[in-house]
Design an enzyme around this catalytic site. Structure first.
Site, PDB file in Angstrom:
ATOM      1  N   ALA A   9       0.851  -1.279  -0.004  1.00  0.00           N
ATOM      2  CA  ALA A   9       0.197   0.104  -0.039  1.00  0.00           C
ATOM      3  C   ALA A   9       1.046   1.270   0.003  1.00  0.00           C
ATOM      4  O   ALA A   9       1.998   1.235   0.571  1.00  0.00           O
ATOM      5  CB  ALA A   9      -1.023  -0.080   1.267  1.00  0.00           C
ATOM      6  N   SER A  10       0.394   2.316  -0.655  1.00  0.00           N
ATOM      7  CA  SER A  10       1.390   3.578  -0.714  1.00  0.00           C
ATOM      8  C   SER A  10       1.584   4.378   0.605  1.00  0.00           C
ATOM      9  O   SER A  10       2.554   4.869   0.703  1.00  0.00           O
ATOM     10  CB  SER A  10       0.502   4.457  -1.770  1.00  0.00           C
ATOM     11  N   THR A  11       0.624   4.253   1.592  1.00  0.00           N
ATOM     12  CA  THR A  11       0.857   4.979   2.815  1.00  0.00           C
ATOM     13  C   THR A  11       0.565   4.112   3.885  1.00  0.00           C
ATOM     14  O   THR A  11      -0.169   3.199   3.792  1.00  0.00           O
ATOM     15  CB  THR A  11       0.063   6.339   2.705  1.00  0.00           C
TER      16      THR A  11
END
Length: 206
Positions: A9-11
């Protein structure tokens, strides 16, 4: 057949383990043995990802790298995507994308049918990686527009920047020059970087 599950996931606000249950079920439904689960919160635009690199170093030839979707694996630039593909190929791994039917239809396809499915699957993965990259480029353009607006409003404002680790790159090149037959894994350990970086520098020097 062993499968290594990669979750990203990106963040930190997003849950990298969101797809864990569905990927585990996919593996079981397709008769795969889960050899490892690798989860991290990091941008898909980065080639150097600790868990992805750990997977690439751990997985053995003939095993599967399993992802939920192509954009979970890559939002990389074209150059970095080519490097990652070369790394996966050099490791002898099979890339399977859970939401891409052609990836798992190949499990039972043999002979000419299997080869046709492989070609179609490779083309679709390339298409989806391109779409992920273009989507990322649009996001970057929106960010750059915001930076330009800030600069216009305040000419003295400067964004923070970060370059590549030139010391590690130099160490890799030095090691390659002295030990041209040394494996990429060993060079990565000597230089203190990921194996993907070694393959990228090799391609640059070729």
């Amino acid at each position: 057949m062993n499968a290594h599950l990669y979750l990203r996931a990106s963040t930190k606000d997003q849950d990298a383990n969101r797809a864990k249950t569905s990927l585990e079920k996919f593996a079981v439904d397709n008769g795969l043995t889960i050899a490892g689960i690798y989860s991290e919160n990091i941008s898909g635009t980065k080639l150097e990802r600790p868990e992805l690199l750990r997977l690439l170093e751990t997985a053995k030839p003939g095993e599967i790298l399993l992802c939920e979707s192509v954009d979970r694996l890559s939002r990389l630039s074209l150059e970095d995507w080519e490097t990652l593909k070369a790394t996966i190929k050099a490791k002898g791994l099979k890339l399977v994308i859970a939401d891409l039917p052609t990836s798992h239809q190949m499990f039972d396809a043999k002979g000419i049918t299997g080869e046709v499915m492989r070609v179609i699957n490779d083309m679709l993965i390339e298409l989806m990686s391109t779409m992920a990259r273009l989507d990322q480029e649009k996001r970057v353009e929106r960010i750059m527009q915001g930076l330009r607006n800030k600069k216009a409003a305040n000419p003295d404002w400067k964004p923070a920047g970060k370059g590549k680790d030139t010391a590690k790159w130099a160490k890799v090149k030095e090691t390659l020059a002295k030990h041209p037959t040394m494996s990429a894994d060993d060079i990565a350990k000597v230089a203190g970087c990921g194996v993907a970086t070694v393959y990228r520098i090799k391609r640059e020097m070729a």
